[in-house]
Design an enzyme around this catalytic site. Structure first.
Site, mmCIF file in Angstrom:
data_model
loop_
_atom_site.group_PDB
_atom_site.id
_atom_site.type_symbol
_atom_site.label_atom_id
_atom_site.label_comp_id
_atom_site.label_asym_id
_atom_site.label_seq_id
_atom_site.Cartn_x
_atom_site.Cartn_y
_atom_site.Cartn_z
ATOM 1 N N GLU A 173 13.688 -0.747 11.228
ATOM 2 C CA GLU A 173 14.976 0.116 11.177
ATOM 3 C C GLU A 173 16.275 -0.492 10.611
ATOM 4 O O GLU A 173 17.363 -0.585 11.459
ATOM 5 C CB GLU A 173 15.158 0.897 12.544
ATOM 6 C CG GLU A 173 13.993 1.804 12.744
ATOM 7 C CD GLU A 173 14.208 2.505 14.163
ATOM 8 O OE1 GLU A 173 14.831 2.099 14.892
ATOM 9 O OE2 GLU A 173 13.152 3.377 14.103
ATOM 10 N N GLU A 214 6.920 5.169 12.675
ATOM 11 C CA GLU A 214 7.423 5.881 13.869
ATOM 12 C C GLU A 214 7.799 7.230 13.591
ATOM 13 O O GLU A 214 8.513 7.780 12.726
ATOM 14 C CB GLU A 214 8.575 4.974 14.699
ATOM 15 C CG GLU A 214 8.356 3.630 14.693
ATOM 16 C CD GLU A 214 9.503 2.888 15.502
ATOM 17 O OE1 GLU A 214 10.298 3.550 15.955
ATOM 18 O OE2 GLU A 214 9.641 1.481 15.488
#
Length: 540
Positions: A200, A342
């Site tokens: 991320e 995710e």
């Protein structure tokens, strides 16, 4: 901004003043194909938007995240529970998750790193092991079940995530060198298929003073696309067979929109941390080894942050165009495979159930659909919860029911047998050739390790008291009606009716005179001591 508060998997979503102009597109899924078990043969590579195995067969990774190695515990969460680590992997495989994404921090890789939060009674085989040694065991067992493993550099340190791939205390060189170490450690092990380079990357600072991860801006200190090339090529120099998983950013500029300065040049459409690959078509990641790149966006529901698109009057019909814009176009234009690293939700908001159902439909069905690893197995992810319930044993059925049609279970490998989804025991046919009888005798001792509502854990130790080796060895016992096997280890454990058989594994098929073996198991039902224990048909 809104930060996920759970240990592991922290993420921030950016709300922008407007959802931005969306590319209009009809709902379009990948072509369907008959689901085939397993995750292919040998190492994997890419072909257009597909992941294929060493024979060229299409593979779809349908996996799950098991976090904890990126936290202060430096190892998998849930090892503190009453459910043994092998049993948890058994359940994941039985449910249809064929791939395990494992987050870690560089702290867990340091010499002298200590794993904590382990129930020694339930997991005695993990006592004294380092985080990397525990990782080795999990990888080996997952591989024995036919699963694949993706390693995810989730955080530079266990303290938290970072917008860039380096910090003041963890340099880019450390990041790359640790990746090269892992690539060398698992060289030749086809269970480990690749590296999710950094979790991320995201914006930091307010435009025009951006300090976070950008995509295609050309600043080597901030351009995530260029950093991914440097790390990816370094890894491929050590292990050219790995896939390189590259996440997106949140805002391509690397900075947060300033909607108050009346300067539209400083405002842009942003997405989830790691979820914005809108510039990857224009600025692709270039690797020195062909057919190794997989783009890996993240995608979340309102339980993480209520993005503007969730309240659009056209929701959920507006979502496919949003997914197309941020990352789906890479797949639909046959540029590269997509593996959603995710995505998850608590399902507490009715919009979230609709979101998950539509997202899964968007990925397509069968082996030709987009790959994914759900967040998460862990129930202790604060704003998504998990597939496992708080006991780390039972499962969240509403979530599982939505995912099940898209899961392709692993096949191959030995290991243990778990109950079927209906709770009925698995059965195996009797061997066509009976094992050789024991010359002499045997003894059996039983120890109950743990118990809980509806189940228990035990260890049966069988000793060969004869004068000759028993090869191959096989122990049997009986349980009362209603007691069913959940998992077993140190042998291939199966159940037929009330009889349980523990057969010696290929790597330890011989039981020498005076030697003993301890078979561990968990079972459903009222705790019961194994009865009429026999070693190759001889009563103990």
């Amino acid at each position: 901004m809104h930060r996920r508060t759970a240990l592991g998997g922290a993420l921030t979503a950016l709300a922008t003043a407007a959802a931005g102009v969306l590319v209009a597109a009809a709902v379009s899924t990948a072509p369907a194909a008959a689901a085939a078990g397993g995750t292919g043969t040998g190492y994997l590579h890419t072909s257009g938007n597909k992941i294929v195995d060493s024979t060229g067969a299409t593979v779809r990774l349908t996996g799950i995240n098991w976090f904890g190695m990126e936290t202060d515990n430096k190892t998998f969460h849930g090892l503190w529970s009453s459910n043994p680590w092998r049993s948890q992997l058994d359940t994941m495989a039985r449910l249809g998750y064929n791939t395990l994404r494992i987050p870690y921090s560089n702290d867990a890789l340091k010499a002298g790193a200590t794993a904590t939060g382990i129930n020694d009674f339930v997991n005695p085989d993990l006592i004294g092991l380092s985080p990397l040694q525990i990782l080795d065991k999990v990888i080996d067992y997952a591989g024995s079940k036919g699963m694949r493993v993706i390693l995810d550099r989730h955080r530079p340190t266990s303290a938290g995530q970072s917008p860039l791939w380096y910090t003041s205390t963890v340099s880019e060189a450390t990041w790359i060198n640790d990746w090269k170490m892992l690539a060398q450690r698992y060289a030749g092990n086809t269970t480990v298929i690749g590296a999710d380079l950094h979790n991320e990357p995201h914006a930091e600072g307010t435009n025009p003073a951006a300090t976070g991860a950008c995509w295609g801006c050309g600043d080597t200190a901030r351009d995530w696309r260029l950093a991914a090339e440097r790390a990816g090529n370094a890894i491929l120099g050590v292990q050219p067979n790995w896939l390189i998983f590259v996440e997106g950013v949140s805002c391509p500029s690397g900075g947060l929109s300033n909607v108050w300065d009346n300067d539209p040049s400083n405002d842009e459409d942003c997405g989830w941390w790691g979820g914005n690959l809108s510039k990857a078509g224009q600025f692709p990641v270039r690797l020195n080894v062909a057919n190794r790149l997989v783009y890996s966006p993240h995608e979340y529901a309102t339980s993480v942050y209520r993005q503007a698109w969730f309240d659009d009057p056209s929701y959920p019909a507006n979502m496919p165009a949003i997914w197309d814009k941020y990352w789906g176009y890479l797949y639909k234009q046959n540029i590269a495979p997509i593996m959603m690293g995710e995505f998850g939700t608590t399902l507490q908001d009715s919009k979230d159930k609709i979101w998950l159902q539509n997202l899964m439909a968007y990925t397509g069905t069968g082996v030709n659909g987009m790959s994914f690893t759900y967040w998460s197995w862990n129930p202790n992810s604060g704003d998504t919860g998990g597939i496992a319930n708080d006991d780390w044993t039972t499962i969240n059925q509403p979530k599982q029911d939505i995912l099940t049609p898209y899961l392709i279970p692993p096949t191959g490998g030995g290991g243990t047998t778990s109950p079927s989804p209906t709770g009925t025991p698995n059965t195996s046919p009797a061997p066509t050739t009976p094992p050789p009888p024991v010359t002499g005798g045997c003894t059996a001792t039983y120890k109950q390790i743990n118990s809980w509502a509806g189940g228990f854990q035990g260890e049966l130790t069988v000793k060969n008291t004869g004068t000759a080796a028993v090869n191959p060895w096989s122990a049997t016992w009986t349980w009362p009606s209603g007691v069913t096997l959940a998992s077993g280890w140190n042998a291939t454990v199966t159940q037929s009716g009330t009889t349980v058989t523990a057969a010696g594994p290929a790597w330890a098929s011989s039981l020498a005179p005076g030697a003993s073996v301890t078979v561990g198991f968990t079972a459903n039902g009222t705790a019961a001591t194994p009865a009429t224990v026999k070693l190759n048909g001889t009563a103990c």
